[in-house]
Design a protein around this motif. Structure first.
Motif, PDB file in Angstrom:
ATOM      1  N   ASP A 264       0.833  -1.209   0.000  1.00 19.85           N
ATOM      2  CA  ASP A 264       0.000   0.000   0.000  1.00 19.85           C
ATOM      3  C   ASP A 264       0.864   1.254   0.000  1.00 19.85           C
ATOM      4  OD1 ASP A 264      -2.425  -1.349  -0.063  1.00 19.85           O
ATOM      5  OD2 ASP A 264      -2.628  -1.379   2.124  1.00 19.85           O
ATOM      6  N   LEU A 265       1.951   1.233   0.755  1.00 21.88           N
ATOM      7  CA  LEU A 265       2.862   2.373   0.802  1.00 21.88           C
ATOM      8  C   LEU A 265       3.418   2.666  -0.594  1.00 21.88           C
ATOM      9  CD1 LEU A 265       4.565   4.498   2.291  1.00 21.88           C
ATOM     10  CD2 LEU A 265       6.250   2.684   2.751  1.00 21.88           C
ATOM     11  N   ALA A 266       3.809   1.620  -1.304  1.00 19.73           N
ATOM     12  CA  ALA A 266       4.339   1.797  -2.661  1.00 19.73           C
ATOM     13  C   ALA A 266       3.304   2.456  -3.564  1.00 19.73           C
ATOM     14  CB  ALA A 266       4.780   0.457  -3.235  1.00 19.73           C
ATOM     15  N   MET A 267       2.058   2.004  -3.476  1.00 23.83           N
ATOM     16  CA  MET A 267       1.005   2.591  -4.301  1.00 23.83           C
ATOM     17  C   MET A 267       0.766   4.054  -3.931  1.00 23.83           C
ATOM     18  SD  MET A 267       0.217  -0.036  -6.216  1.00 23.83           S
ATOM     19  CE  MET A 267       1.876  -0.737  -6.006  1.00 23.83           C
ATOM     20  N   GLU A 268       0.769   4.343  -2.652  1.00 28.13           N
ATOM     21  CA  GLU A 268       0.559   5.719  -2.186  1.00 28.13           C
ATOM     22  C   GLU A 268       1.672   6.651  -2.665  1.00 28.13           C
ATOM     23  OE1 GLU A 268       0.339   5.234   1.999  1.00 28.13           O
ATOM     24  OE2 GLU A 268      -1.566   4.149   1.945  1.00 28.13           O
TER      25      GLU A 268
END
Length: 397
Positions: free
Chosen positions: A340-344
């Motif tokens: 999720d961090l990567a997508m954000e």
């Protein structure tokens, strides 16, 4: 009436489908290229197929076969697959098996250059400039322009063969001081011709190779490149230059995505992996006199770096800010939070290696919301298992 001029933030689901060039992956999780050590005769084995079938069945969007050398003199180890006629039936069997699990499959292609194993390849390692490799006690020969042209043409041939074998994507190896990466690095490239000196010249080979491959295959296959952001050595390729190279590659339009990596297999391999340096296990796996060398000075070559999740993010977000093309975040992606961090942060895909060795069904567990904290403890003992088939030494058979 209040008008909100800022568009709403769209949350990207890492487990949802995504386009990668001409293909669509069922999710944004890619099994990163991990040397398997399962092709003793340079041919696909049932063990290699199973190595990739497990994470495919476990839910990844795509798995990456590593490392398929474009030429025999570009291998890093004996028995590595090269793109020859007798390897093709096995490669097709492998891609069929992965497709049967609903995943896509990529082939990492490249030439190891100064990292190549000259002693068992029966040919000298090639580098931008003549250099002595301490770890193998061999001298790498400076590549001629004819060598460069041959290896570029072999990348094209390998790409065409990957299509014939049923691969959905190829990953050009521009990292870890392999052949093309060694040209990018001012530490290893001391040439005075059009392939050395300025960054534009040092990046010429990467750009020419990507362009030649794209011109040859069009949109019949997705094309990624694994690009170093930082060699991890003084005087080496660093993120400021990587930003410019990424921008040039984007302008050229020859790639569908960049996977961002770091470290030098030639000079500082642990810079990529982070976590423990398994010196004792490496020494135990090596014959003399290499064993003694590791025991005496191994800590200076296999240096330890502290581990944290998404540990390449600080450098990678600088590339993200400079280009709009799809990027793959590698390094310490161990669960839903780091995905999720990567997508954000604006990355379109994530790549996972060690965590999938420990838990091949990681993605399915996350999808089912039954995944506890990841089991990989970053001991890196899997690195020493490559000599008998790469695996997590802590995972029960």
């Amino acid at each position: 009436m209040t008008i909100d001029l800022d568009p709403p933030t769209v949350k990207v689901d890492p487990l949802g489908p995504a386009k990668l060039g001409p293909i669509t992956l069922r999710n944004r999780v890619i099994k990163a290229a991990t040397y398997e050590g399962l092709t003793p005769k340079g041919l696909v084995t049932d063990e290699l197929i199973e190595f990739h079938r497990q994470p495919a069945a476990g839910g990844v969007g795509m798995t990456t076969v590593a490392y398929c050398a474009v030429a025999a003199d570009g291998r890093t180890a004996p028995g590595q697959i090269t793109w020859r006629d007798d390897a093709m039936p096995g490669l097709r069997k492998l891609t069929d098996a992965i497709h049967a699990e609903g995943a896509a499959v990529s082939a990492q292609i490249g030439h190891a250059g100064p990292v190549a194993g000259a002693k068992y390849n029966g040919a000298p390692a090639l580098a931008p400039s003549t250099q002595f490799r301490l770890t193998t006690q061999t001298l790498a020969r400076a590549a001629t322009v004819a060598d460069i042209e041959r290896i570029t043409a072999q990348h094209v041939d390998a790409s065409k063969r990957a299509i014939e074998a049923g691969f959905d994507a190829i990953e050009l190896h521009f990292g870890h001081n392999y052949f093309i990466s060694s040209f990018l690095s001012p530490r290893t490239n001391r040439r005075k011709d059009r392939y050395g000196g300025s960054l534009e010249n040092r990046a010429r080979l990467a750009r020419e190779t990507a362009r030649a491959v794209r011109d040859a295959v069009g949109d019949r296959i997705a094309i990624l490149a694994k690009l170093n952001m930082d060699d991890g050595v003084a005087g080496g390729f660093w993120v400021d230059e990587a930003i410019q190279v990424a921008q040039w590659l984007e302008q050229d339009g020859s790639l569908d995505a960049l996977e961002l990596t770091a470290g030098s297999s030639l000079l500082n391999p642990m810079y990529l992996f982070k976590g423990d340096a398994p010196l004792r296990e490496f020494a135990a796996a090596m014959p003399q006199p290499t064993k003694l060398g590791i025991q005496l000075v191994g800590k200076h070559f296999l240096r330890e770096y502290p581990y944290r999740d998404a540990y390449l993010l600080d450098d990678a977000r600088q590339i993200r800010a400079a280009v709009t093309m799809p990027l793959v975040l590698l390094g310490g992606i161990t669960g839903k939070a780091s995905m999720d961090l990567a997508m954000e942060e604006g990355f379109q895909f994530v790549a996972i290696a060690r965590a999938l060795l420990r838990e091949p069904d990681l993605v399915n567990r996350i999808t089912a919301e039954t995944h506890r904290p990841g089991l990989c403890n970053h001991c890196n003992k899997c690195m020493t298992a490559i000599y008998g088939g790469t695996h997590c030494v802590l995972r029960k058979p």
